[in-house]
Design a protein around this motif. Structure first.
Motif, PDB file in Angstrom:
ATOM      1  N   GLU A   1      -4.456  11.603   7.347  1.00 49.19           N
ATOM      2  CA  GLU A   1      -5.275  10.416   7.574  1.00 49.19           C
ATOM      3  C   GLU A   1      -5.010   9.836   8.955  1.00 49.19           C
ATOM      4  O   GLU A   1      -5.937   9.394   9.643  1.00 49.19           O
ATOM      5  N   ILE A   2      -3.737   9.819   9.357  1.00 48.33           N
ATOM      6  CA  ILE A   2      -3.396   9.316  10.691  1.00 48.33           C
ATOM      7  C   ILE A   2      -3.986  10.223  11.762  1.00 48.33           C
ATOM      8  O   ILE A   2      -4.548   9.757  12.760  1.00 48.33           O
ATOM      9  N   GLN A   3      -3.875  11.536  11.559  1.00 45.68           N
ATOM     10  CA  GLN A   3      -4.422  12.479  12.522  1.00 45.68           C
ATOM     11  C   GLN A   3      -5.936  12.326  12.652  1.00 45.68           C
ATOM     12  O   GLN A   3      -6.483  12.360  13.758  1.00 45.68           O
TER      13      GLN A   3
ATOM     14  N   ILE B   1       2.450   0.544  12.482  1.00 41.88           N
ATOM     15  CA  ILE B   1       2.696   1.832  11.841  1.00 41.88           C
ATOM     16  C   ILE B   1       3.586   2.680  12.719  1.00 41.88           C
ATOM     17  O   ILE B   1       3.490   2.631  13.951  1.00 41.88           O
ATOM     18  N   ASN B   2       4.492   3.403  12.108  1.00 44.27           N
ATOM     19  CA  ASN B   2       5.327   4.328  12.849  1.00 44.27           C
ATOM     20  C   ASN B   2       4.542   5.598  13.097  1.00 44.27           C
ATOM     21  O   ASN B   2       4.475   6.477  12.248  1.00 44.27           O
ATOM     22  N   CYS B   3       3.912   5.713  14.242  1.00 41.10           N
ATOM     23  CA  CYS B   3       3.102   6.885  14.553  1.00 41.10           C
ATOM     24  C   CYS B   3       4.017   7.964  15.097  1.00 41.10           C
ATOM     25  O   CYS B   3       4.456   7.903  16.250  1.00 41.10           O
ATOM     26  N   ASP B   4       4.319   8.918  14.285  1.00 43.64           N
ATOM     27  CA  ASP B   4       5.212   9.998  14.648  1.00 43.64           C
ATOM     28  C   ASP B   4       4.668  10.736  15.858  1.00 43.64           C
ATOM     29  O   ASP B   4       3.482  11.022  15.962  1.00 43.64           O
ATOM     30  N   ASP B   5       5.540  11.042  16.810  1.00 51.76           N
ATOM     31  CA  ASP B   5       5.108  11.748  18.015  1.00 51.76           C
ATOM     32  C   ASP B   5       4.451  13.075  17.687  1.00 51.76           C
ATOM     33  O   ASP B   5       3.572  13.543  18.415  1.00 51.76           O
TER      34      ASP B   5
ATOM     35  N   GLN C   1       0.847  -1.183   0.000  1.00 54.39           N
ATOM     36  CA  GLN C   1       0.000   0.000   0.000  1.00 54.39           C
ATOM     37  C   GLN C   1       0.890   1.244   0.000  1.00 54.39           C
ATOM     38  O   GLN C   1       2.015   1.213   0.494  1.00 54.39           O
ATOM     39  N   PRO C   2       0.414   2.357  -0.540  1.00 53.34           N
ATOM     40  CA  PRO C   2       1.192   3.593  -0.437  1.00 53.34           C
ATOM     41  C   PRO C   2       1.219   4.074   1.003  1.00 53.34           C
ATOM     42  O   PRO C   2       0.390   3.651   1.824  1.00 53.34           O
ATOM     43  N   PRO C   3       2.158   4.947   1.340  1.00 52.73           N
ATOM     44  CA  PRO C   3       2.237   5.441   2.725  1.00 52.73           C
ATOM     45  C   PRO C   3       0.944   6.134   3.149  1.00 52.73           C
ATOM     46  O   PRO C   3       0.309   6.831   2.354  1.00 52.73           O
ATOM     47  N   THR C   4       0.575   5.916   4.388  1.00 53.88           N
ATOM     48  CA  THR C   4      -0.587   6.607   4.933  1.00 53.88           C
ATOM     49  C   THR C   4      -0.235   8.072   5.153  1.00 53.88           C
ATOM     50  O   THR C   4       0.788   8.389   5.750  1.00 53.88           O
TER      51      THR C   4
END
Length: 471
Positions: A52-54, A455-459, A45-48
């Motif tokens: 979208e994460i927010q 997923i790497n959820c950025d801080d 899949q392409p990067p999220t």
């Protein structure tokens, strides 16, 4: 364009066989790694996107009970502990629900696995696309090639096979030095000290900043998935269009999955916007869609009417090391643009977008037409004439149907596509577990299968919800 199974150049087969024999690879392990890599690439899949994460993080946070927050009011320590607890819950759920994208780092071992797994199907797909370009535009003879994400060289091999002795410059960009090394070794006939047979081969790890040099054939094959976000993809797609010379072609190819098709639609929309902007500004970036679309509507009818990817299929024979002589099929999505004014009389011919059903005395053709709609036509010699009927009967999925005005029978319909069994049989199931490739191993491809994507959820993303925890 109806084609038989694509023959693989003997020179390419010999080079691959020499490399594998000389290094004495463990074939069962190579076959296992090949299957793992194939599964991973088809599930990619392409990067999220950050927004979208927010959005999902806020949805998760809104579902959490506010009771503990209310109870902690007035107590800074208790409030901070509760905010930390909520943050951990949001992060944990995001990791389980969102796709974990990361770039694939190809070392020497993974490059070999990629060559064994992907060289042949990618070559066959590109050969088919290029062959249609040559058949419809016989005057086009590319002299320069720009290959973005060149990998082990499938684009260059296919282009030289379709247009032999015409290409004198190959500018190939790939971030992996090991892929570049293997590419060069293949065009040296697997002999390191030998000159490459491919004229003017330039291999770079970074995309050139200057747009001064233009190329007659520009290709991005299976590369858009590796770009980190939508903004970078848009910038690179526009860069590739700017590198295409007047009357040159720009080709995008991706896997025929829902995710791959979405990237093709994105590239299609971006280039159409560039073309329309250039028309308004009277600049030199005008052009048109050459294939597969017979129209230039911004919205693809496949997404509106069927919510299914517009893809096509080729049959190929994998390397004997991984197939035991069993033929395979590969689906792909693509779009081809030509810079300059339309010079082709067949651009308005409809494209057959699903397998042709051929019962006795009539033919079912599912087509995408020049009016931007999907149609199902039942053709017969009595109603449509012998010439069109014979042509349709010899045609297959992906071919152009040489007709601009098809007479409708009582069975022909554009609404019937919604419930057509032939269409439903070729839809892709995106709910199956994803197979992820580990990019940390230096010598093999690691199989990790899970429905709970990490997923790497950025801080930074999480801290938008909990700003008080930043200090």
């Amino acid at each position: 364009m109806n084609m038989k199974r694509t023959p693989i150049p003997v020179r390419l087969q010999n080079a691959i066989n020499t490399i594998l024999r000389r290094e004495d690879y463990h074939i069962p392990k190579l076959k296992e790694n090949s299957e793992t890599l194939m599964n991973f690439l088809h599930a990619r899949q392409p990067p999220t996107e950050t927004e979208e994460i927010q959005k999902r993080a806020r949805e998760i946070e809104s579902q959490l009970s506010t009771k503990n927050l209310i109870d902690a009011e007035g107590d800074d320590k208790a409030l901070r502990l509760e905010m930390n607890r909520r943050r951990s819950i949001v992060q944990r759920k995001l990791r389980r629900q969102m796709y974990h994208w990361q770039p694939v780092e190809f070392d020497a071992a993974k490059a070999i696995t990629y060559m064994v797994t992907r060289m042949i199907p990618e070559y066959c797909i590109l050969y088919r696309i290029f062959s249609e370009m040559k058949k419809r535009q016989s005057e086009f003879k590319p002299h320069t090639l720009f290959d973005f994400g060149s990998g082990v060289g499938s684009v260059a091999w296919a282009a030289n096979e379709v247009w032999p002795k015409h290409l004198h410059e190959h500018y190939c960009v790939d971030s992996s030095s090991d892929m570049n090394t293997l590419f060069r070794l293949l065009v040296q006939d697997a002999e390191e000290n030998k000159e490459t047979w491919m004229k003017g081969l330039f291999q770079k790890q970074f995309f050139p900043q200057s747009h001064e040099n233009k190329y007659s054939l520009v290709v991005s094959a299976y590369s858009l998935f590796e770009l980190p976000n939508r903004h970078v993809r848009r910038s690179r797609i526009v860069d590739l269009w700017q590198k295409t010379e007047e009357n040159g072609f720009l080709v995008f190819v991706e896997n025929g999955t829902n995710a791959g098709f979405k990237l093709i639609i994105e590239a299609r929309r971006i280039i159409l916007q560039e073309m329309r902007r250039s028309t308004q500004e009277n600049s030199s970036s005008h052009g048109h869609i050459f294939s597969p679309c017979p129209h230039e509507a911004f919205t693809c009818p496949m997404t509106n009417q069927l919510k299914s990817p517009c893809n096509f299929e080729i049959k190929y024979e994998p390397l004997e090391y991984i197939s035991n002589g069993v033929p395979k099929t590969e689906r792909f999505s693509y779009v081809v643009f030509r810079k300059g004014h339309s010079q082709s009389e067949d651009l308005s011919w409809p494209r057959i977008i699903r397998p042709v059903s051929k019962p006795s005395k009539h033919v079912h053709c599912r087509i995408c037409s020049a009016n931007g709609k999907l149609e199902h036509h039942v053709l017969s010699a009595r109603l449509n004439g012998k010439d069109l009927y014979k042509c349709a009967r010899k045609s297959d999925w992906g071919d152009l149907l040489p007709a601009t005005d098809i007479r409708h029978s009582q069975e022909s319909s554009s609404d019937q596509l919604q419930s057509d069994d032939v269409f439903s049989n070729v839809k892709h199931n995106e709910d199956s577990p994803k197979t992820i490739v580990s990019t940390t191993s230096n010598n093999a491809v690691t199989d990790v299968t899970s429905n709970d994507q990490d997923i790497n959820c950025d801080d930074v993303i999480i801290n938008d919800l909990y700003p008080d925890l930043n200090s």
